[in-house]
Design a protein around this motif. Structure first.
Motif, PDB file in Angstrom:
ATOM      1  N   PRO A   1       0.104 -22.213  29.075  1.00 14.62           N
ATOM      2  CA  PRO A   1      -0.783 -22.018  27.918  1.00 14.62           C
ATOM      3  C   PRO A   1      -2.182 -21.558  28.322  1.00 14.62           C
ATOM      4  O   PRO A   1      -2.825 -20.802  27.590  1.00 14.62           O
ATOM      5  CB  PRO A   1      -0.818 -23.405  27.267  1.00 14.62           C
ATOM      6  CG  PRO A   1       0.465 -24.050  27.691  1.00 14.62           C
ATOM      7  CD  PRO A   1       0.736 -23.540  29.068  1.00 14.62           C
ATOM      8  N   ALA A   2      -2.647 -21.983  29.498  1.00 14.87           N
ATOM      9  CA  ALA A   2      -3.983 -21.587  29.946  1.00 14.87           C
ATOM     10  C   ALA A   2      -4.070 -20.080  30.156  1.00 14.87           C
ATOM     11  O   ALA A   2      -5.141 -19.474  29.979  1.00 14.87           O
ATOM     12  CB  ALA A   2      -4.341 -22.317  31.241  1.00 14.87           C
ATOM     13  N   THR A   3      -2.957 -19.458  30.507  1.00 14.87           N
ATOM     14  CA  THR A   3      -2.959 -18.010  30.703  1.00 14.87           C
ATOM     15  C   THR A   3      -3.159 -17.288  29.379  1.00 14.87           C
ATOM     16  O   THR A   3      -3.889 -16.293  29.294  1.00 14.87           O
ATOM     17  CB  THR A   3      -1.647 -17.550  31.365  1.00 14.87           C
ATOM     18  OG1 THR A   3      -1.443 -18.276  32.575  1.00 14.87           O
ATOM     19  CG2 THR A   3      -1.686 -16.060  31.674  1.00 14.87           C
ATOM     20  N   GLN A   4      -2.527 -17.790  28.310  1.00 10.72           N
ATOM     21  CA  GLN A   4      -2.740 -17.201  26.995  1.00 10.72           C
ATOM     22  C   GLN A   4      -4.181 -17.388  26.538  1.00 10.72           C
ATOM     23  O   GLN A   4      -4.779 -16.482  25.939  1.00 10.72           O
ATOM     24  CB  GLN A   4      -1.784 -17.804  25.977  1.00 10.72           C
ATOM     25  CG  GLN A   4      -1.890 -17.202  24.581  1.00 10.72           C
ATOM     26  CD  GLN A   4      -1.463 -15.738  24.547  1.00 10.72           C
ATOM     27  OE1 GLN A   4      -0.317 -15.425  24.847  1.00 10.72           O
ATOM     28  NE2 GLN A   4      -2.379 -14.842  24.172  1.00 10.72           N
ATOM     29  N   LEU A   5      -4.760 -18.549  26.823  1.00 10.41           N
ATOM     30  CA  LEU A   5      -6.166 -18.769  26.481  1.00 10.41           C
ATOM     31  C   LEU A   5      -7.073 -17.783  27.207  1.00 10.41           C
ATOM     32  O   LEU A   5      -8.052 -17.286  26.640  1.00 10.41           O
ATOM     33  CB  LEU A   5      -6.568 -20.208  26.832  1.00 10.41           C
ATOM     34  CG  LEU A   5      -5.971 -21.313  25.952  1.00 10.41           C
ATOM     35  CD1 LEU A   5      -6.345 -22.677  26.498  1.00 10.41           C
ATOM     36  CD2 LEU A   5      -6.469 -21.167  24.515  1.00 10.41           C
ATOM     37  N   LEU A   6      -6.736 -17.505  28.463  1.00 12.38           N
ATOM     38  CA  LEU A   6      -7.508 -16.525  29.214  1.00 12.38           C
ATOM     39  C   LEU A   6      -7.400 -15.148  28.568  1.00 12.38           C
ATOM     40  O   LEU A   6      -8.408 -14.448  28.389  1.00 12.38           O
ATOM     41  CB  LEU A   6      -6.993 -16.465  30.659  1.00 12.38           C
ATOM     42  CG  LEU A   6      -7.586 -15.354  31.544  1.00 12.38           C
ATOM     43  CD1 LEU A   6      -9.086 -15.554  31.728  1.00 12.38           C
ATOM     44  CD2 LEU A   6      -6.876 -15.316  32.893  1.00 12.38           C
ATOM     45  N   LEU A   7      -6.192 -14.750  28.175  1.00 17.99           N
ATOM     46  CA  LEU A   7      -6.010 -13.464  27.514  1.00 17.99           C
ATOM     47  C   LEU A   7      -6.837 -13.388  26.239  1.00 17.99           C
ATOM     48  O   LEU A   7      -7.511 -12.381  25.967  1.00 17.99           O
ATOM     49  CB  LEU A   7      -4.529 -13.246  27.185  1.00 17.99           C
ATOM     50  CG  LEU A   7      -3.569 -12.944  28.341  1.00 17.99           C
ATOM     51  CD1 LEU A   7      -2.144 -12.861  27.813  1.00 17.99           C
ATOM     52  CD2 LEU A   7      -3.940 -11.649  29.036  1.00 17.99           C
ATOM     53  N   ASP A   8      -6.764 -14.428  25.443  1.00 16.20           N
ATOM     54  CA  ASP A   8      -7.467 -14.423  24.158  1.00 16.20           C
ATOM     55  C   ASP A   8      -8.983 -14.372  24.333  1.00 16.20           C
ATOM     56  O   ASP A   8      -9.706 -13.884  23.461  1.00 16.20           O
ATOM     57  CB  ASP A   8      -7.080 -15.655  23.343  1.00 16.20           C
ATOM     58  CG  ASP A   8      -5.618 -15.633  22.931  1.00 16.20           C
ATOM     59  OD1 ASP A   8      -5.016 -14.542  22.932  1.00 16.20           O
ATOM     60  OD2 ASP A   8      -5.063 -16.714  22.644  1.00 16.20           O
ATOM     61  N   SER A   9      -9.474 -14.894  25.463  1.00 14.36           N
ATOM     62  CA  SER A   9     -10.923 -14.885  25.701  1.00 14.36           C
ATOM     63  C   SER A   9     -11.414 -13.506  26.139  1.00 14.36           C
ATOM     64  O   SER A   9     -12.614 -13.231  26.092  1.00 14.36           O
ATOM     65  CB  SER A   9     -11.284 -15.918  26.777  1.00 14.36           C
ATOM     66  OG  SER A   9     -10.811 -15.514  28.056  1.00 14.36           O
ATOM     67  N   MET A  10     -10.493 -12.628  26.528  1.00 15.53           N
ATOM     68  CA  MET A  10     -10.860 -11.275  26.971  1.00 15.53           C
ATOM     69  C   MET A  10     -10.933 -10.363  25.751  1.00 15.53           C
ATOM     70  O   MET A  10     -10.132  -9.450  25.571  1.00 15.53           O
ATOM     71  CB  MET A  10      -9.837 -10.777  27.997  1.00 15.53           C
ATOM     72  CG  MET A  10      -9.756 -11.665  29.231  1.00 15.53           C
ATOM     73  SD  MET A  10      -8.304 -11.319  30.292  1.00 15.53           S
ATOM     74  CE  MET A  10      -8.706  -9.688  30.918  1.00 15.53           C
ATOM     75  N   THR A  11     -11.943 -10.595  24.916  1.00  8.89           N
ATOM     76  CA  THR A  11     -11.992  -9.937  23.604  1.00  8.89           C
ATOM     77  C   THR A  11     -12.249  -8.438  23.695  1.00  8.89           C
ATOM     78  O   THR A  11     -11.824  -7.682  22.828  1.00  8.89           O
ATOM     79  CB  THR A  11     -13.075 -10.593  22.742  1.00  8.89           C
ATOM     80  OG1 THR A  11     -14.317 -10.610  23.466  1.00  8.89           O
ATOM     81  CG2 THR A  11     -12.686 -12.027  22.392  1.00  8.89           C
ATOM     82  N   GLY A  12     -12.961  -7.982  24.724  1.00  9.12           N
ATOM     83  CA  GLY A  12     -13.267  -6.561  24.826  1.00  9.12           C
ATOM     84  C   GLY A  12     -12.383  -5.813  25.797  1.00  9.12           C
ATOM     85  O   GLY A  12     -12.640  -4.640  26.084  1.00  9.12           O
ATOM     86  N   VAL A  13     -11.339  -6.487  26.296  1.00  6.37           N
ATOM     87  CA  VAL A  13     -10.486  -5.899  27.333  1.00  6.37           C
ATOM     88  C   VAL A  13      -9.024  -6.004  26.907  1.00  6.37           C
ATOM     89  O   VAL A  13      -8.514  -7.110  26.730  1.00  6.37           O
ATOM     90  CB  VAL A  13     -10.696  -6.617  28.688  1.00  6.37           C
ATOM     91  CG1 VAL A  13      -9.760  -6.043  29.754  1.00  6.37           C
ATOM     92  CG2 VAL A  13     -12.143  -6.507  29.135  1.00  6.37           C
ATOM     93  N   PRO A  14      -8.313  -4.892  26.736  1.00 10.95           N
ATOM     94  CA  PRO A  14      -6.874  -4.981  26.472  1.00 10.95           C
ATOM     95  C   PRO A  14      -6.177  -5.591  27.692  1.00 10.95           C
ATOM     96  O   PRO A  14      -6.427  -5.169  28.822  1.00 10.95           O
ATOM     97  CB  PRO A  14      -6.444  -3.529  26.270  1.00 10.95           C
ATOM     98  CG  PRO A  14      -7.716  -2.767  26.062  1.00 10.95           C
ATOM     99  CD  PRO A  14      -8.777  -3.497  26.793  1.00 10.95           C
ATOM    100  N   ALA A  15      -5.328  -6.573  27.459  1.00 11.51           N
ATOM    101  CA  ALA A  15      -4.685  -7.250  28.582  1.00 11.51           C
ATOM    102  C   ALA A  15      -3.282  -7.697  28.216  1.00 11.51           C
ATOM    103  O   ALA A  15      -3.013  -8.074  27.067  1.00 11.51           O
ATOM    104  CB  ALA A  15      -5.521  -8.448  29.037  1.00 11.51           C
ATOM    105  N   LEU A  16      -2.389  -7.640  29.206  1.00  6.96           N
ATOM    106  CA  LEU A  16      -0.999  -8.073  29.068  1.00  6.96           C
ATOM    107  C   LEU A  16      -0.626  -8.906  30.272  1.00  6.96           C
ATOM    108  O   LEU A  16      -1.221  -8.773  31.347  1.00  6.96           O
ATOM    109  CB  LEU A  16      -0.039  -6.874  29.009  1.00  6.96           C
ATOM    110  CG  LEU A  16      -0.362  -5.671  28.139  1.00  6.96           C
ATOM    111  CD1 LEU A  16       0.623  -4.543  28.459  1.00  6.96           C
ATOM    112  CD2 LEU A  16      -0.284  -6.043  26.674  1.00  6.96           C
TER     113      LEU A  16
END
Length: 285
Positions: free
Chosen positions: A108-123
Motif C-alpha cells: 500500500p505504501a507504494t500506491q501512496l507514493l504514486l498518488d503523492s507524485m501529483t505532477g509526474v505520470p507514474a506506473l
C-alpha cells in the motif's frame, strides 16, 4: 534447440567480421559471424560452439560464457540474459525453482507514493510488463487502466493491440521494439512462466511485427530514455522516463515520466494534470 542455442545464433547473425576486428573473407552464404570466427575470438573449439547452439552441451562454465559474451560484444544486460539461458539448461530442480513465479502483490505504501507524485505520470510494472498500479496523471497520459480488465492491463499488450495507445507514440516502432526486448529479458528470468507464454502466443498470433521482433532475440533491461507522445488532449509531449526498482518487491519497477523545465512539454503536462484532476476518477489498483 535450446534458448541458449537460439540466442547464440541470433547474436552471431547480428555481427560482422569487421565489427570484431577480423578480416572479411569475401562472400558469405549467411549473414553474421561464422562459428569458426566466434570460436577463435572466445578461445573455445568450433565443436563446442556447435554443441552449445544445438543444445547438446550439458553445461557451460561462467568463464566460457563470459568469453563468448565478450567476443559477441554483448552489453551487460545481454550478458546477463546469456548467463540465465545457460542456467536454464541445468538440472530440472533448478528449472522448477524458476518455473512459476509467485503472485505479485504491491505494498500500500507504494500506491501512496504514486498518488503523492501529483505532477509526474507514474506506473508500477511487474513481471511480463503487467501494470500493477498507477497515479491519476499516469492514467491520463497512457490510458484509463481502471476501466480495463486486470488481464488486459499489460504495457506491451496495449502498445501492440490497443489502437489508441499505439497511435499515441510518435515513434511507435522504436517503442514497440524496446518493449519486445524488455519482455525477452523477462523471459530469461522466468522461462517457464505460463502467463508469459500465453502473452507471447497472443501477440505472435495477432501482430506480425511482434512475431518477427520476438524471433530476433534482442534483449534489454529497462533503465531510462525518452518517449515522444501525440496526446489527444495535451498534444505533443517529449518526456524523459526513469525506471526504478521497488525494493522488497521482486520484479517490480516504478516508471516516472518528466518534462524539461519550462518547456512546451512541461506546460502540456501541467495542463494534463489539471485535466486529470477534474475529468478522471481517483486511481485504482
Amino acid at each position: 534447440m535450446t534458448e541458449l542455442g537460439e540466442y547464440l545464433r541470433a547474436c552471431r547473425a547480428r555481427l560482422t567480421a569487421e565489427q570484431v576486428g577480423m578480416p572479411s573473407s569475401g562472400h558469405r552464404r549467411v549473414p553474421g559471424l561464422r562459428r569458426e570466427e566466434l570460436a577463435a575470438l572466445a578461445g573455445v573449439s568450433v565443436d563446442y560452439i556447435v554443441r552449445l547452439e544445438q543444445g547438446r552441451a550439458k553445461s557451460a562454465s561462467t568463464e566460457v560464457l563470459t568469453a563468448l559474451a565478450s567476443a559477441l560484444n554483448l552489453r551487460p544486460d545481454e550478458e546477463e540474459y546469456l548467463l540465465r539461458c545457460a542456467a536454464d539448461t541445468g538440472s530440472s530442480a533448478s528449472r522448477a525453482r524458476s518455473a512459476v513465479p509467485r503472485r505479485e502483490r504491491m505494498a500500500p505504501a507504494t500506491q501512496l507514493l504514486l498518488d503523492s507524485m501529483t505532477g509526474v505520470p507514474a506506473l508500477v510494472l511487474g513481471r511480463r510488463m503487467d501494470v500493477l498500479a498507477w497515479n491519476s496523471l499516469g492514467a491520463a497520459l497512457i490510458t484509463d487502466f481502471g476501466k480495463l480488465a486486470p488481464e488486459r492491463r499489460n504495457h506491451i499488450r496495449l502498445a501492440f493491440l490497443d489502437p489508441d495507445v499505439r497511435g499515441m507514440y510518435a515513434q511507435w516502432e522504436k517503442v514497440a521494439k524496446e518493449c519486445v526486448a524488455y519482455l525477452r529479458m523477462d523471459a530469461g528470468r522466468y522461462p517457464d512462466d505460463p502467463e508469459l507464454a500465453r502473452l507471447v502466443g497472443e501477440l505472435s498470433m495477432k501482430d506480425a511485427d511482434f512475431r518477427r521482433w520476438w524471433s530476433d532475440y534482442h534483449v534489454r533491461a529497462q533503465r531510462y530514455g525518452r518517449k515522444e507522445f501525440i496526446h489527444p488532449t495535451a498534444g505533443e509531449l517529449s518526456l524523459d522516463f526513469q525506471v526504478l526498482d521497488v525494493r522488497g518487491a521482486a520484479d517490480q519497477t516504478l516508471i516516472a515520466y518528466t518534462a524539461e523545465p519550462h518547456s512546451r512539454s512541461a506546460q502540456a503536462l501541467t495542463f494534463l494534470a489539471g485535466w486529470a484532476t477534474t475529468e478522471r476518477p481517483a486511481p485504482q489498483t
